[in-house]
Write an enzyme that holds these catalytic residues in place. Structure first.
Site, PDB file in Angstrom:
ATOM      1  N   ASP A 117      -6.965  -0.771   4.393  1.00 15.26           N
ATOM      2  CA  ASP A 117      -6.560  -0.138   3.079  1.00 15.26           C
ATOM      3  C   ASP A 117      -6.559   0.921   3.479  1.00 15.26           C
ATOM      4  OD1 ASP A 117      -5.032  -2.863   2.063  1.00 15.26           O
ATOM      5  OD2 ASP A 117      -6.072  -3.322   0.651  1.00 15.26           O
ATOM      6  N   ARG A 158       0.526  -1.154  -0.034  1.00 15.09           N
ATOM      7  CA  ARG A 158      -0.304   0.368  -0.100  1.00 15.09           C
ATOM      8  C   ARG A 158       1.493   1.280   0.254  1.00 15.09           C
ATOM      9  NH1 ARG A 158      -2.581  -2.931  -2.613  1.00 15.09           N
ATOM     10  NH2 ARG A 158      -4.237  -3.928  -1.739  1.00 15.09           N
TER      11      ARG A 158
END
Lengths: 419, 419, 419, 419
Positions: B129, B100
């Site tokens: 996320d 990420r």
């Protein structure tokens, strides 16, 4: 102590294995003027206990104790280690470490009961076991005197190599082993077998394939898995069931033995590591811990399922400390008692069933369920919004970023390449 | 933001996957009056990047960026995680988490370069996320505005189920997927594939056998192991060699890809866990991390071999903290920068070669060697006394027991049963 | 919520202080259509509770609760904090933090008992207290709805400054304070008074000398000390005695109040710090905690005297975590319950008497005694050898140095200058 | 070693204080056949170094080293301890501990330079100092042989009490002290004086008022404070200014000496504690650390002002570990080098000025400023909303409460009384 003969003779309780070393120590202690009581604990190792008894008697032991400690070993020592997820340096499940306080505790009980002020053992002067034995002894019987021949110059200078022991044995009528010694040493109990020394001392050499006694070579293990269901309560297994066969076990000793059998059949729990001894040196050890490895994974799964995230984080830190204490021999210390109490408390809701398969050296978690689950299927669902308001996450993220604001002024940008 | 049309239109950089969700978001953002730049990072997932590009263009993207981040993903993100032995809640190797910040960093670079004040993504409002993306964005570009449609009521109330997205797609000329969606969601990159949601939300259900895309089912894996040698320097792999075939790789991306291939072939690195999201809920995830799992084990081995015991103990604690930061999205935080610096320092002497085999889902360490080894074969040897004086151990043990003395007075004996 | 009038009106329990802010909130909530129950906790602050009661009634409160929580505040909240040696960021004794769960718990009890689904408070949107209140509410009453006007745009945009509140007050018959507001805000309870905001927001400015209400300026404090003896059992004080005057107190509330009096007289417990809020910003606070400071020092002394070194080390780590939880508002969280349990366990033997003097802002420990002391005067004596064998120390030191041996090879010498 | 005379005589470097004990050791070592080099470190204690030199020469020292280590003591040992906020068991600022590696390092340098394979010291067998000296020696000179007479039976059995030393002194022409020994022992250096043993061994007895040499009795200290400003850079003081007098100091030794003077004048830094020795016993110590106490408080203040919250949390944990290492004698260990490196890194932005007053035994922080401040006056202000959106806090709190939801089902309510 040395060469002085005591009158009346002092009594020493010797942790006796039946092997060459402790047989020589037995005779040597007698030479030194002690009355020797031998004590051999059955903690699940493969051993001819009757033969050991007779051997000790024939060598002049005043009394011989053969003690079956298997049930208490599982319940009072292995179970707390399972609760703690005790693992040393991220890899070693502590099979030897956890047996030591169990063995030494009974030795001290016998010493007290027999009025002996001395205890003795055959552990070497470079290892961890001497510490584990002796700290337990000092904690439970502070006035005890410990005779550790491998740390007494007149003993270790006399028995420099195995040849010296053999000669001494022959001279004193100690039966000499007929099969050649394996080129390594091993320590076995219900939880594991460890292998070290000899040809294993070279950390680069691979372990020989025929070393392992408790687990099958994964290459030769069955080509299809066994699926087990383990039920936990308060963080310890209360039942194991073979899902297909329907067979189940429900006493601690039976459960653990069955997991050993299953794990052993599938080659589960072999590791080859270099570890750090308490004494400050690194050593290479090879371990096989079939049942313990299965339990480690199953417990981890049911624990994460039923324990609050932050409680677990604290408990994880306590578990790391517990593992160090256990490895270093501090089971009977105030700090270990304290930590065990705390970990035990953390396990109150750790209950439920875990399904897993064992196959070719590996444990696979397949699923879990629990009446105490903190898993909220509706809350987590991607398909159901439930009570959860996604907008809250925006605030959560922004507040978590408040700290960064000031940090992003010119000159304070993270120095990562490309930015 | 909502229904207001901006003049001149604001520019938003959308993290675009090419799938149904982000295609709808692309069109919806245009409807909302934004100029949309799409950005698709190649971090090793299987994807038709050309098709995605064309699709984005056809849907009206002002610009389309397809960025190959694989090399920097390995070197700048996976390698530090390997050094840290980063593992979340004792099991998860953080394959999604570590991607990420890598993805979001480039998104921010593009936003800055294109003068965009907005970024957008398709992450859901219940997951980790969204946090990982957005904390990275705020850290690197504090003035940025983030549009997270799945947290905007007018969006998520309009698109309650997949059916709504399909209808919207048809209406707006968005190509609709012809193959039915798998009954779970997945996230793939060079490091791993994760599977969650849908039928996996029931934590008791076993994962279907055909779920895994990156690793072979261990039951179908080859019947003999492959033996690899991995060479490390400063805690990261610099070479991997297939011992029998003599083949070797020596750039980060090649090394990692080769380990994925080897691990995948033997079914290495599958786990099925329940984990704790940062957002406070437990979720069930299934992961396959073939190369990462091999590296985790190999690095652990060479690290213990070359690092002082007490340094490692401190580093281990830092690694646990690092894993939490990484999981929670704090890669670009002051504390994570600090911890990475410390861990990097700890790796200075972590160098040498580890031999291991991969077989039927398992990694077996076979041996290790290192010019920086702290293993002292003579010191540890059972056959050589060396400089070590065993008598010292007696003092060591007795001093360690000093604390127990006062604790053993009557009434303070450990309350363990049987004593 | 906003402008909609509810039928039948919903009931909200408002934490009411009697001041301008919460009086306006009371009236505003009524305007919004709520039935308002006010609740004012007596946690030891100086307050005209009768006047506050009348004021609330006159402003239309449906019911008014004035609750004396002082005894439970000391016993259930301050005492566990004393046991934990709870101190935030090495300096702050958490006087405000520890009061919040106590206050909110009763508020929730009232809400449940009165069938109210709403609670409200006047805490600001930038502070810690909103979190402490609300996490307690959510933990004890998950279905509760919380109305925090200072986070509701239509409220905070209407009342931008104090002037707006004054105008509103005048318009709605709310008595307006006649004395000008101090140029800072304060929060008082039995444990401490905190001062922040206003002119204190400049971290460089010195606090005005007339700020402090609970402690004398040390410069004006008596020129001779008072000597106190505090007796502890299970880590909490059970008696305090003024050594010269012979006067003593032995209930929790009396003990704590007397320590406040003594500490206050001598100017004990003033600090001026910058601290880190949970919300991510740094703030400047000035605190005076007279009794709490005395207890912190006295408890630390008796604890070290009676607790094993290693137990204390673990307990110290738990105490740091406890302080963070307390500061951040997590008193009623699973992790805080767990840690309190563990700390409580650690205090079982923390008993004995500590003599100390208070003088000119300082606490001086003078001596201590305990039936559970682990201090062994003979063992430690320089004049008596006792059981202790100095030779053991040689072994202890040498074994501790084993790790260094390999590290001292050429090229691995510590790089300290001059060596 | 004992009675054997070595040919050619071996050389030993003796840490020599000029007092009765080490004078006797000097002569005894000569009797034992050693060439003795004496070494006396000036680390700021009050001492007649010339007289000590002459005395050593007159007693037959082959060479005499008097070394002024004050500057390096401050810069290389005290400064890192200030950066670490090093404090042992929450109270002891480690003034003795931090001097030991400094003293022993030079002793080893002399031994190497003079080709001596032996070093000797007069530390007792029950204390910490023997460990601190010797671990430093082993770390820096692994082949060194250490002669610790107070752990050698033939020495300590010969000199059982002070009387034996006096007789030996008279017999061997060692000047005997004319003033009677204080009924306690003390250790002094630039950082502190410690007092222990003798009449102080009873932990209940109050320390006599005339004990302290470095600090004024607070009761006799000036009736008005001195206000100082200390400027820090990278976590260490670079300047101290007396605000009223305008006087300032800017070299490490001058700064520290001046803080000692100021602290001493106002009676700052006295503590009376029971602490846990590394050797496992508890001991009672009284310490006065005037300058060190001022610096501890000032550094804490500027650190919290300039360091990110989470970085500081990690650094705090490292500081606790550092303090333990320092106390236990592990300055020159791999782990302490590592931790010092990490702490040093954390101090990069710890810079700015702290104003404080010293008065009647106490240090009061008054204000602080810094170019690297992370304090954001606008962000924290109650009067300015700034960029901060209070609504975000609602989401933040709710997400933080997500974990509690499941925990609040019936039967899982916190078991606190009254709920």
């Amino acid at each position: 102590m040395s060469s002085s003969i005591h009158f009346p003779p002092c009594t020493v309780v010797l942790a006796y294995s039946g092997g060459l070393d402790t047989s020589c120590i037995l005779v040597w202690l007698k030479e030194e003027g002690y009355d020797v009581i031998t004590y051999l604990a059955n903690i699940g190792q493969v051993e001819d206990f009757d033969a050991a008894k007779k051997k000790a008697e024939s060598l002049g032991a005043k009394k011989v104790f053969i003690e079956d400690l298997r049930a208490e070993f599982v319940e009072e020592f292995i179970w707390p280690s399972v609760q703690a997820s005790a693992i040393y340096e991220d890899r070693y499940l502590l099979g030897t470490s956890v047996a030591r306080p169990c063995i030494a505790r009974r030795q001290i009980q016998i010493a007290r009961q027999e009025g002996a002020q001395y205890v003795s053992h055959g552990a070497t002067g470079k290892g961890n076991d001497q510490i584990r034995f002796e700290l337990t002894c000092y904690a439970l019987y502070p006035e005890v005197q410990i005779i550790a021949p491998w740390r007494i110059p007149e003993f270790y200078n006399r028995f420099v190599g195995r040849k010296d022991l053999m000669e001494y044995a022959e001279k004193h009528g100690i039966p000499v082993p007929v099969t050649p010694k394996a080129p390594w040493s091993m320590d076995a109990n219900l939880m594991h077998i460890s292998y070290e020394s000899g040809i294993l001392e070279n950390p680069k050499s691979h372990a020989p394939a025929d070393l392992y006694l408790m687990t099958k070579n994964p290459e030769d293990a069955p080509n299809s898995p066994d699926v087990l269901e383990i039920e936990f309560k308060k963080g310890v297994p209360i039942k194991v069931t073979h899902v297909k066969e329907g067979k189940s076990k429900d006493t601690p000793l039976d459960i653990f033995s069955y997991l050993n059998e299953m794990g052993g059949r599938h080659g589960v729990g072999r590791i080859d590591i270099v570890e750090n001894r308490f004494i400050g040196m690194k050593s290479r050890g090879i371990y096989e811990t079939p049942g313990g490895t299965i339990l480690y994974h199953a417990h981890l799964d049911i624990e994460t399922f039923t324990m609050d995230r932050e409680v677990r984080r604290i408990k994880q830190g306590l578990g790391v400390k517990f593992a160090e204490m256990l490895y270093n021999g501090f089971w009977y210390s105030p700090e270990c008692e304290f930590v065990r109490h705390c970990i035990d408390k953390s396990q109150e809701s750790v209950e439920g069933k875990v399904q897993l398969s064992v196959f070719k050296g590996q444990v696979y978690i397949l699923g879990r369920e629990s009446p105490k689950s903190l898993y909220n299927e509706e809350l987590v669902s991607m398909d159901v919004q439930g009570d959860y308001d996604p907008c809250d996450a925006s605030g959560f993220i922004k507040i978590n970023a408040v700290r960064f604001v000031r940090l992003s002024l010119p000159g304070q940008l993270p120095a990562s390449p490309g930015i």
